[in-house]
Enzyme design. Sequence first.
Site, PDB file in Angstrom:
ATOM      1  N   GLU A   1       1.254   5.567   0.761  1.00 22.70           N
ATOM      2  CA  GLU A   1       0.695   6.782   1.358  1.00 22.70           C
ATOM      3  C   GLU A   1       1.078   8.009   0.537  1.00 22.70           C
ATOM      4  O   GLU A   1       2.227   8.168   0.147  1.00 22.70           O
ATOM      5  CB  GLU A   1       1.219   6.952   2.797  1.00 22.70           C
TER       6      GLU A   1
ATOM      7  N   SER B   1       0.872  -1.184   0.000  1.00 23.17           N
ATOM      8  CA  SER B   1       0.000   0.000   0.000  1.00 23.17           C
ATOM      9  C   SER B   1       0.903   1.226   0.000  1.00 23.17           C
ATOM     10  O   SER B   1       2.082   1.138   0.369  1.00 23.17           O
ATOM     11  CB  SER B   1      -0.931  -0.020   1.214  1.00 23.17           C
TER      12      SER B   1
ATOM     13  N   HIS C   1       3.788  -1.138   3.743  1.00 27.04           N
ATOM     14  CA  HIS C   1       3.137   0.153   3.497  1.00 27.04           C
ATOM     15  C   HIS C   1       4.237   1.193   3.259  1.00 27.04           C
ATOM     16  O   HIS C   1       5.110   1.380   4.113  1.00 27.04           O
ATOM     17  CB  HIS C   1       2.298   0.541   4.716  1.00 27.04           C
TER      18      HIS C   1
ATOM     19  N   PHE D   1      12.962  14.666  10.757  1.00 22.50           N
ATOM     20  CA  PHE D   1      11.691  14.044  11.098  1.00 22.50           C
ATOM     21  C   PHE D   1      11.907  12.872  12.067  1.00 22.50           C
ATOM     22  O   PHE D   1      11.120  12.663  13.007  1.00 22.50           O
ATOM     23  CB  PHE D   1      10.982  13.603   9.810  1.00 22.50           C
TER      24      PHE D   1
ATOM     25  N   ASP E   1      -1.585  15.510  15.759  1.00 26.05           N
ATOM     26  CA  ASP E   1      -0.671  16.335  16.558  1.00 26.05           C
ATOM     27  C   ASP E   1      -1.286  17.700  16.798  1.00 26.05           C
ATOM     28  O   ASP E   1      -2.242  18.090  16.134  1.00 26.05           O
ATOM     29  CB  ASP E   1       0.662  16.493  15.822  1.00 26.05           C
TER      30      ASP E   1
HETATM   31  P1  FAD Z   1      -2.633   7.814  19.742  1.00 25.55           P
HETATM   32  O1  FAD Z   1      -2.210   6.415  19.529  1.00 25.55           O
HETATM   33  O2  FAD Z   1      -4.033   8.078  20.051  1.00 25.55           O
HETATM   34  O3  FAD Z   1      -1.732   8.482  20.871  1.00 25.55           O
HETATM   35  C1  FAD Z   1      -0.328   8.453  20.755  1.00 25.55           C
HETATM   36  C2  FAD Z   1       0.284   7.849  22.014  1.00 25.55           C
HETATM   37  O4  FAD Z   1       0.021   8.731  23.108  1.00 25.55           O
HETATM   38  C3  FAD Z   1      -0.378   6.531  22.349  1.00 25.55           C
HETATM   39  O5  FAD Z   1       0.304   5.485  21.688  1.00 25.55           O
HETATM   40  C4  FAD Z   1      -0.298   6.519  23.843  1.00 25.55           C
HETATM   41  O6  FAD Z   1       0.944   6.017  24.233  1.00 25.55           O
HETATM   42  C5  FAD Z   1      -0.380   7.977  24.232  1.00 25.55           C
HETATM   43  N1  FAD Z   1      -1.780   8.350  24.550  1.00 25.55           N
HETATM   44  C6  FAD Z   1      -2.579   9.175  23.823  1.00 25.55           C
HETATM   45  N2  FAD Z   1      -3.786   9.330  24.432  1.00 25.55           N
HETATM   46  C7  FAD Z   1      -3.718   8.592  25.570  1.00 25.55           C
HETATM   47  C8  FAD Z   1      -4.625   8.348  26.625  1.00 25.55           C
HETATM   48  N3  FAD Z   1      -5.846   8.883  26.636  1.00 25.55           N
HETATM   49  N4  FAD Z   1      -4.221   7.531  27.638  1.00 25.55           N
HETATM   50  C9  FAD Z   1      -2.979   6.977  27.634  1.00 25.55           C
HETATM   51  N5  FAD Z   1      -2.066   7.176  26.662  1.00 25.55           N
HETATM   52  C10 FAD Z   1      -2.432   7.965  25.630  1.00 25.55           C
HETATM   53  N6  FAD Z   1      -0.742  12.988  11.635  1.00 25.55           N
HETATM   54  C11 FAD Z   1      -1.538  13.867  10.975  1.00 25.55           C
HETATM   55  O7  FAD Z   1      -1.732  15.000  11.443  1.00 25.55           O
HETATM   56  N7  FAD Z   1      -2.125  13.531   9.776  1.00 25.55           N
HETATM   57  C12 FAD Z   1      -1.983  12.304   9.218  1.00 25.55           C
HETATM   58  O8  FAD Z   1      -2.521  12.039   8.153  1.00 25.55           O
HETATM   59  C13 FAD Z   1      -1.167  11.337   9.895  1.00 25.55           C
HETATM   60  N8  FAD Z   1      -0.994  10.078   9.417  1.00 25.55           N
HETATM   61  C14 FAD Z   1      -0.298   9.150  10.142  1.00 25.55           C
HETATM   62  C15 FAD Z   1      -0.221   7.828   9.669  1.00 25.55           C
HETATM   63  C16 FAD Z   1       0.466   6.859  10.392  1.00 25.55           C
HETATM   64  C17 FAD Z   1       0.513   5.441   9.869  1.00 25.55           C
HETATM   65  C18 FAD Z   1       1.116   7.201  11.615  1.00 25.55           C
HETATM   66  C19 FAD Z   1       1.879   6.177  12.398  1.00 25.55           C
HETATM   67  C20 FAD Z   1       1.059   8.525  12.080  1.00 25.55           C
HETATM   68  C21 FAD Z   1       0.351   9.504  11.369  1.00 25.55           C
HETATM   69  N9  FAD Z   1       0.237  10.818  11.826  1.00 25.55           N
HETATM   70  C22 FAD Z   1      -0.549  11.732  11.135  1.00 25.55           C
HETATM   71  C23 FAD Z   1       0.938  11.256  13.046  1.00 25.55           C
HETATM   72  C24 FAD Z   1       0.039  11.149  14.286  1.00 25.55           C
HETATM   73  O9  FAD Z   1      -1.038  12.068  14.173  1.00 25.55           O
HETATM   74  C25 FAD Z   1       0.871  11.494  15.512  1.00 25.55           C
HETATM   75  O10 FAD Z   1       1.850  10.525  15.730  1.00 25.55           O
HETATM   76  C26 FAD Z   1       0.061  11.751  16.765  1.00 25.55           C
HETATM   77  O11 FAD Z   1       0.914  12.334  17.750  1.00 25.55           O
HETATM   78  C27 FAD Z   1      -0.510  10.490  17.361  1.00 25.55           C
HETATM   79  O12 FAD Z   1      -1.633  10.059  16.684  1.00 25.55           O
HETATM   80  P2  FAD Z   1      -2.181   8.567  16.996  1.00 25.55           P
HETATM   81  O13 FAD Z   1      -3.569   8.430  16.556  1.00 25.55           O
HETATM   82  O14 FAD Z   1      -1.217   7.554  16.576  1.00 25.55           O
HETATM   83  O15 FAD Z   1      -2.175   8.722  18.580  1.00 25.55           O
END
Ligand code: FAD
Length: 288
Positions: free
Chosen positions: A9, A7, A259, A210, A101
């Site tokens: 991105e 896949s 990916h 990065f 973020d």
């Molecule tokens: P989450 O997994 O929700 O949180 C990150 C970490 O913080 C968790 O693993 C956990 O350890 C901790 N955490 C968070 N909330 C809690 C809680 N309530 N309780 C306990 N621990 C918690 N960013 C963008 O802006 N746009 C994109 O399109 C984008 N695409 C991405 C694609 C991929 C495959 C990846 C890996 C990252 C991408 N990102 C993107 C970056 C991502 O938004 C950041 O890494 C962000 O800081 C975390 O998002 P997440 O959903 O992985 O976080």
Amino acid sequence: MSTPSVSFEFFPPKSLEGSFRLWDCVNTLAPLAPTFVSVTYGAGGTTRKLTHEAVSTIHKTSGLNVAAHLTCVDATRAETMEIAQSYADAGVREIVALRGDAPKGQEKFTAHPDGFASSVELIESLANTGQFTIRVGAYPEKHPEAPDQAADIAFLKRKIDAGASSAITQFFFEADTFFRFRDACVKAGIDAPIIPGILPIENWNGTQKFSAQCGTHIPQVIHDAFTNATRDGTTDLLATALATELCDELLRGGVDHLHFYTLNRPELTRDVCHALGIAPKARLQNVA
Ligand code: FAD
């Protein structure tokens, strides 16, 4: 060792030139028959409309299965779910669900007062609609905000239990990093596929910056090799060789899906896929 599925991105274009580049990227990589392609959502929700347009256009015109990235940043729950519904209405049934973020200038993620407070809440709401295949992010070298890897993996399990069917990892440069993470996930009771995210190094300076931000370790041997390749003007060759070797090790270790973070530059990803034996498939529309 069978041929893996792949896949790709992309990010949404911000200019006419960017639109042409994305289109070139889609056309270059589509013959490799990806399981899906995904389109990112700008940090801070900045590309909401552009992401939607890019996803819908790729979906409509290429016939590829497109996954839209969606974050919780700077939007109410209703607004976020409206975006999701507009994808479903357009026939787009895959979402990469992320917390996201903080917008530029802010130090850490703060939920909108009426927004989703975490990725888990977003995943639950998307899953409740019954309309989407949901993928989430995972962090083999731990998310910078997690206190330790065990806590990070426990949180990943909550995301899977909330309704995600697979996780795509942040990029990394050593196969063992992925294998250790995959083993720890299995031990924590995660049975969903963990898909390794591969970054062919298109831009060495950008990759170093990065990697520092997201906590990805770059082995010294890669630093040394890029110093020499930059001197010799052979960075693309090196990047292709490194990514191919990493993918090859992953495949030997049982990985069956890769990916690629293309950064809308398709050549390195295409060359790595070709080196791995992932051959272009003739598409009916090209021969009819
Ligand atoms: P989450 O997994 O929700 O949180 C990150 C970490 O913080 C968790 O693993 C956990 O350890 C901790 N955490 C968070 N909330 C809690 C809680 N309530 N309780 C306990 N621990 C918690 N960013 C963008 O802006 N746009 C994109 O399109 C984008 N695409 C991405 C694609 C991929 C495959 C990846 C890996 C990252 C991408 N990102 C993107 C970056 C991502 O938004 C950041 O890494 C962000 O800081 C975390 O998002 P997440 O959903 O992985 O976080």
